[in-house]
Design an enzyme around this catalytic site. Structure first.
Site, PDB file in Angstrom:
ATOM      1  N   SER A  29     -31.663  -9.211 -15.744  1.00 35.85           N
ATOM      2  CA  SER A  29     -32.122  -7.925 -15.561  1.00 35.85           C
ATOM      3  C   SER A  29     -30.851  -7.120 -14.662  1.00 35.85           C
ATOM      4  O   SER A  29     -30.748  -5.764 -14.843  1.00 35.85           O
ATOM      5  CB  SER A  29     -33.354  -7.763 -14.714  1.00 35.85           C
ATOM      6  N   ASN A 123     -20.980 -11.328  -6.435  1.00 42.69           N
ATOM      7  CA  ASN A 123     -22.237 -11.708  -6.835  1.00 42.69           C
ATOM      8  C   ASN A 123     -23.411 -11.044  -6.369  1.00 42.69           C
ATOM      9  O   ASN A 123     -23.011 -10.247  -5.341  1.00 42.69           O
ATOM     10  CB  ASN A 123     -22.177 -13.168  -6.192  1.00 42.69           C
ATOM     11  N   HIS A 125     -27.160 -11.245  -4.321  1.00 43.02           N
ATOM     12  CA  HIS A 125     -27.890 -12.187  -3.682  1.00 43.02           C
ATOM     13  C   HIS A 125     -29.142 -11.504  -3.075  1.00 43.02           C
ATOM     14  O   HIS A 125     -28.971 -10.471  -2.494  1.00 43.02           O
ATOM     15  CB  HIS A 125     -27.310 -12.893  -2.596  1.00 43.02           C
TER      16      HIS A 125
HETATM   17  C1  GRF Z   1     -31.545 -12.009  -8.955  1.00 42.80           C
HETATM   18  O1  GRF Z   1     -32.607 -11.824  -7.699  1.00 42.80           O
HETATM   19  C2  GRF Z   1     -30.096 -12.040  -7.998  1.00 42.80           C
HETATM   20  O2  GRF Z   1     -30.146 -11.678  -6.901  1.00 42.80           O
HETATM   21  C3  GRF Z   1     -29.806 -13.478  -7.995  1.00 42.80           C
HETATM   22  O3  GRF Z   1     -30.546 -14.048  -9.188  1.00 42.80           O
HETATM   23  C4  GRF Z   1     -31.547 -13.177  -9.733  1.00 42.80           C
HETATM   24  C5  GRF Z   1     -31.058 -12.852 -11.167  1.00 42.80           C
HETATM   25  O4  GRF Z   1     -32.078 -12.103 -11.843  1.00 42.80           O
HETATM   26  N1  GRF Z   1     -28.451 -14.163  -7.763  1.00 42.80           N
HETATM   27  P1  GRF Z   1     -31.663 -11.439 -13.003  1.00 42.80           P
HETATM   28  O5  GRF Z   1     -31.346 -12.628 -13.994  1.00 42.80           O
HETATM   29  O6  GRF Z   1     -30.322 -10.544 -12.832  1.00 42.80           O
HETATM   30  O7  GRF Z   1     -33.043 -10.520 -13.573  1.00 42.80           O
END
Ligand code: GRF
Length: 222
Positions: A29, A123, A125
């Protein structure tokens, strides 16, 4: 303690868009939010060069293919990290990637990978780092009883969820929240934060002082 100080410009040729390499392992996403920001012009001077996954059936990769983007799969399971990362580096270089964006990439990067893209890996998080690094950050924050939660976009260094912070977005934890609703609201902030962080980095209009990301000309603004 790693030393970060320096100025970080992604590229010098303004005629050419900055090329992003997306690494993902799951639903994607955040990747889709970035792609949408580019499509709608919210994120300018940027293009997605390639989306790469270490998981063959990652839904995010299928979405990238549907969008007509270049995709690549390098299955990491069972492979030595150095070998796997060498393939990733070669692929990212072949696609002339300027900035690597981890978007739910569930694998630690090797020191060689980080050295190959110095200050050029972001990244996202789902916590206000340095609180709650690692897995299930939203659940960790909820269980801890924090009153504010959020997300962090940071440069990647050799430590987990640790590099220089480019941007954070915070939200209050509501009395009605459970960890699921909190995660959903954090995710909405992530989708805003990643676009904004990429725009900041691509602008080159910042310096890294010690661990601090400092926007040029805006001393009071981070
Ligand atoms: C997100 O919550 C991101 O912060 C973490 O992993 C999740 C990935 O979600 N690192 P998506 O695949 O981008 O929907």
């Amino acid at each position: 303690m790693p030393h970060y100080t320096g100025t970080t410009l992604i590229r010098s040729d303004p005629a050419r868009p900055t090329r992003l390499g997306i690494l993902l392992s799951g639903r994607g996403s955040n990747f889709l939010a970035i792609a949408d920001s580019i499509r709608t012009g919210k994120l300018q001077g940027v293009e997605i060069a390639v989306a790469i996954s270490n998981v063959a059936d990652a839904p995010g990769l299928a979405r990238a293919a549907e969008l007509g983007l270049s995709t690549a799969v390098y299955v990491s399971k069972g492979r030595p990290r150095a070998d796997h990362d060498a393939d990733l580096i070669a692929c990212l270089r072949a696609f002339q990637v300027d900035l690597v964006c981890l978007a739910g990439y569930m694998r630690l990067l090797s020191p060689a990978f980080i050295a190959a893209f110095p200050n050029r890996i972001l990244n996202i998080h789902p916590s206000l780092l340095p609180a709650f690094p690692g897995l299930d950050a939203q659940q960790q924050a909820f269980d801890y009883g924090v009153h504010f939660a959020g997300c962090t976009v940071h440069f990647v260094d050799e430590h987990l969820d640790h590099g220089v912070i480019v941007l954070q977005r915070a939200i209050p934890v509501l009395a009605t929240d459970d960890s699921h609703s909190l995660s959903t609201r954090i995710l909405a902030e992530e989708h805003i934060a990643y676009t904004e962080a990429i725009a900041r980095v691509v602008s080159g209009d910042y310096e890294i002082r010690g661990r601090r990301y400092v926007r040029r000309g805006q001393p009071s603004s981070i």
